[in-house]
Design a protein around this motif. Structure first.
Motif, short mmCIF file in Angstrom:
data_model
loop_
_atom_site.label_atom_id
_atom_site.label_comp_id
_atom_site.label_asym_id
_atom_site.label_seq_id
_atom_site.Cartn_x
_atom_site.Cartn_y
_atom_site.Cartn_z
N PHE B 88 0.85 -1.18 0.00
CA PHE B 88 0.00 0.00 0.00
C PHE B 88 0.89 1.24 0.00
N VAL B 89 0.65 2.13 -0.96
CA VAL B 89 1.44 3.36 -1.05
C VAL B 89 0.47 4.54 -0.94
N ILE B 90 0.80 5.46 -0.06
CA ILE B 90 -0.05 6.64 0.13
C ILE B 90 0.53 7.80 -0.66
N LYS B 91 -0.36 8.49 -1.39
CA LYS B 91 0.10 9.65 -2.16
C LYS B 91 -0.65 10.90 -1.71
N ALA B 92 -0.05 12.05 -2.01
CA ALA B 92 -0.66 13.31 -1.60
C ALA B 92 -1.10 14.15 -2.78
N ARG B 93 -0.57 13.83 -3.97
CA ARG B 93 -0.89 14.65 -5.13
C ARG B 93 -1.42 13.78 -6.26
N HIS B 94 -1.42 14.28 -7.46
CA HIS B 94 -2.23 13.69 -8.52
C HIS B 94 -1.63 12.48 -9.19
N THR B 95 -0.33 12.28 -9.13
CA THR B 95 0.20 11.08 -9.77
C THR B 95 0.71 10.12 -8.71
N ILE B 96 0.70 8.85 -9.07
CA ILE B 96 1.09 7.82 -8.10
C ILE B 96 2.60 7.82 -7.87
N PHE B 97 3.35 8.57 -8.69
CA PHE B 97 4.81 8.57 -8.55
C PHE B 97 5.34 9.79 -7.79
N TYR B 98 4.62 10.91 -7.83
CA TYR B 98 5.16 12.16 -7.28
C TYR B 98 5.33 12.07 -5.76
N MET B 99 6.57 12.12 -5.32
CA MET B 99 6.89 12.08 -3.89
C MET B 99 6.27 10.87 -3.20
N THR B 100 6.34 9.73 -3.84
CA THR B 100 5.97 8.47 -3.20
C THR B 100 7.11 7.48 -3.42
N PRO B 101 7.12 6.39 -2.65
CA PRO B 101 8.17 5.38 -2.84
C PRO B 101 7.82 4.37 -3.94
N LEU B 102 6.81 4.64 -4.77
CA LEU B 102 6.37 3.63 -5.73
C LEU B 102 7.48 3.21 -6.68
N GLU B 103 8.23 4.18 -7.22
CA GLU B 103 9.29 3.84 -8.16
C GLU B 103 10.29 2.88 -7.50
N TYR B 104 10.61 3.16 -6.25
CA TYR B 104 11.55 2.30 -5.53
C TYR B 104 10.96 0.90 -5.31
N LEU B 105 9.70 0.84 -4.91
CA LEU B 105 9.02 -0.44 -4.70
C LEU B 105 9.00 -1.26 -5.98
N LEU B 106 8.67 -0.64 -7.11
CA LEU B 106 8.63 -1.36 -8.38
C LEU B 106 10.01 -1.90 -8.74
N ALA B 107 11.05 -1.09 -8.52
CA ALA B 107 12.41 -1.54 -8.84
C ALA B 107 12.81 -2.72 -7.94
N GLN B 108 12.47 -2.64 -6.65
CA GLN B 108 12.79 -3.72 -5.72
C GLN B 108 12.16 -5.04 -6.16
N LYS B 109 10.95 -4.96 -6.70
CA LYS B 109 10.22 -6.17 -7.10
C LYS B 109 10.45 -6.49 -8.58
N GLU B 110 11.36 -5.79 -9.22
CA GLU B 110 11.73 -6.04 -10.62
C GLU B 110 10.53 -5.99 -11.55
N ILE B 111 9.71 -4.99 -11.33
CA ILE B 111 8.51 -4.82 -12.14
C ILE B 111 8.78 -3.86 -13.29
N GLY B 112 8.49 -4.31 -14.51
CA GLY B 112 8.72 -3.49 -15.70
C GLY B 112 7.43 -3.17 -16.44
N HIS B 113 6.33 -3.68 -15.95
CA HIS B 113 5.04 -3.52 -16.64
C HIS B 113 3.96 -3.23 -15.60
N VAL B 114 3.26 -2.11 -15.77
CA VAL B 114 2.21 -1.77 -14.82
C VAL B 114 0.85 -1.75 -15.52
N VAL B 115 -0.13 -2.31 -14.85
CA VAL B 115 -1.53 -2.26 -15.29
C VAL B 115 -2.23 -1.27 -14.37
N LEU B 116 -2.72 -0.17 -14.95
CA LEU B 116 -3.29 0.90 -14.13
C LEU B 116 -4.81 0.82 -14.13
N ALA B 117 -5.40 0.48 -12.99
CA ALA B 117 -6.85 0.43 -12.85
C ALA B 117 -7.28 1.47 -11.82
#
Lengths: 179, 179, 179, 179
Positions: B88-117
């Protein structure tokens, strides 16, 4: 709160895919954009160029200008060359903020309002407006000084900027530039 | 290259401006989104929730879920509650990447493909697709699992994602989730 | 310009490598840190906790607190539990700014001065002081409220913060907290 | 995993505060650094220069080189001028990663190991090593090719990099550069 006129990706050799569709639109924005650039200094706004490096990590503003002038449409480049000493930020991806020092530069100059001119309305201009809005900057889009590839998407992009990013859409002549 | 199904902003009390227009669309995406969430674990994809904190900097996933369930449309929230232990990643602004750890989480899990729902197609989904594309992630949009406020802008947003961010537009049933 | 007291990584189960050396130092900082936390609200400063998620991407502040209380030294955790409703930022790496919303939170609250308390002086405190300095925030280090693993490196870290990041080194009792 | 030799802030006019203390150390690192630069191409490593713009947002690599050559110690600059066509990243603050495209450039070139040469050991080199470590890059410090202002802090900085950022400390002659 000060204003910066930001000229995006206008040092372009126009040799990429989609360039033909783009130049039709660019032809119409050159003159209004040149007007904005001229007004920027007179009205106390900052003028900042941001341009793609097209994958060349050794490029300076002079080299990017030179390459664009040697491209297919120097007539679209020459009237928009940056005045000497203009702040210049090089970008590698689609928005003017991603991995560039622009946010830092704007903060240093106490700029809270950006006027985004240049190309491409439904791509870099839209993305940069978003990144500016996310950072709580005010955004103005001079609608006669942004060029598109795909007219219908450009119109939707302008609506998105107005509705969802609180951007002001005005003609370049009406842009507020004073402090 | 692994896949993550990312469920965006579906823990929503639906009490904000524009919520009425949004819920009409959300009603139709709940079931396909629930299907994607169920498939995600079976097919070896990661499941990640990203949700706005609505300005409350002390909120956990449990609290955001609880608040959404106490809102105006618990029937749209309950079927999409995160399975226990979901990232679970909490965000404060309009994109899921801006000032969140999502990019780091995806890299840790070796994720190269995202399905956005999730929501909103012409806002957070569009912006997040852009931020994913800029980071060289592959993007898939399950068109029956994203909800909009403004239909015409949502259609333009989908075209932008397809044309300019190389996103694949498919039905949720057709999303590739396997590694 | 407002002040935030930031309590770093004090919800710790103390079961990691180097924990033994760390707890000797933590024992001495618990009381001064508790004093700072108490003063923060009274003096109009913001209080913000930032804590590592130890690789668990589903953790809330309550869960991190609970886990720390079940660890090897609950006596070092209990006096420093966050007061109810305290702003809480979860981090995954060594600095409190990297891929967290902290910078955004500080800007929203108009905070220009951070007091960094917690652990580890020569690691996360040093790195966070740097990241704060790079962002033009004023930094104060309450020297009796930061804990170290390696004494000699901690002393060098304090000198670096003072010389090269313009941090003010004071006792926790002397920290300026008022607006 | 490929290697990049990164030359930090060696285009310096040496007219700033602390420059006198710095040049004593720089005198000793010029020759080893020149050796690393020469080896970089031969051994298949990338060579990247990162340099401060000293607040001038219109500067190119050529202008920064020219200004450094006109400074107080051209003899320390001339042997380390970037070979023609070398990738060049301009920075505005203390670390080579903050608001620069370096992270993007490294990812594009599939670089997982950075060799940090240049100045100042206990400042930009330390901070950049940290930012590299946080991003899961391997770090090597060629101890005879990094220059300091404050010897004692530089020694502590090297220990921090070794202990806490898993940096390898070696002589420049022993640096692994091959792919």
């Amino acid at each position: 709160m000060r204003t910066a006129v930001i000229v995006v990706d206008m040092l372009n050799p126009y040799d990429h895919e989609d360039a033909d569709r783009l130049v039709d639109s660019v032809e119409r924005v050159v003159e209004p954009t040149a007007g904005l650039i001229e007004r920027a200094s007179g009205d106390g706004a900052e003028l900042i160029y941001v341009n793609d490096n097209y994958g060349d990590w050794n490029s300076s503003s002079e080299e990017l200008a030179e390459r664009a002038l040697k491209g297919r449409r120097p007539d679209l480049v020459e009237p928009l060359l940056p005045p000497e000493g203009t702040d210049f930020v090089i970008k590698a991806r689609h928005t003017i903020f991603y991995m560039t020092p622009l946010e830092y530069l704007l903060a240093q100059k106490e700029i809270g309002h950006v006027v985004l001119a240049g190309q491409v309305t439904e791509q870099c201009i839209l993305y940069s407006a978003l990144d500016a809005y996310v950072r709580h900057l005010d955004v103005t889009i001079p609608t006669d000084a942004v060029a598109h590839i795909h007219e219908e998407l450009a119109e939707a992009a302008l609506k998105m900027m107005e509705r969802n990013m609180r951007a002001e859409l005005v003609s370049s002549a009406e842009c507020r530039l004073e402090a």
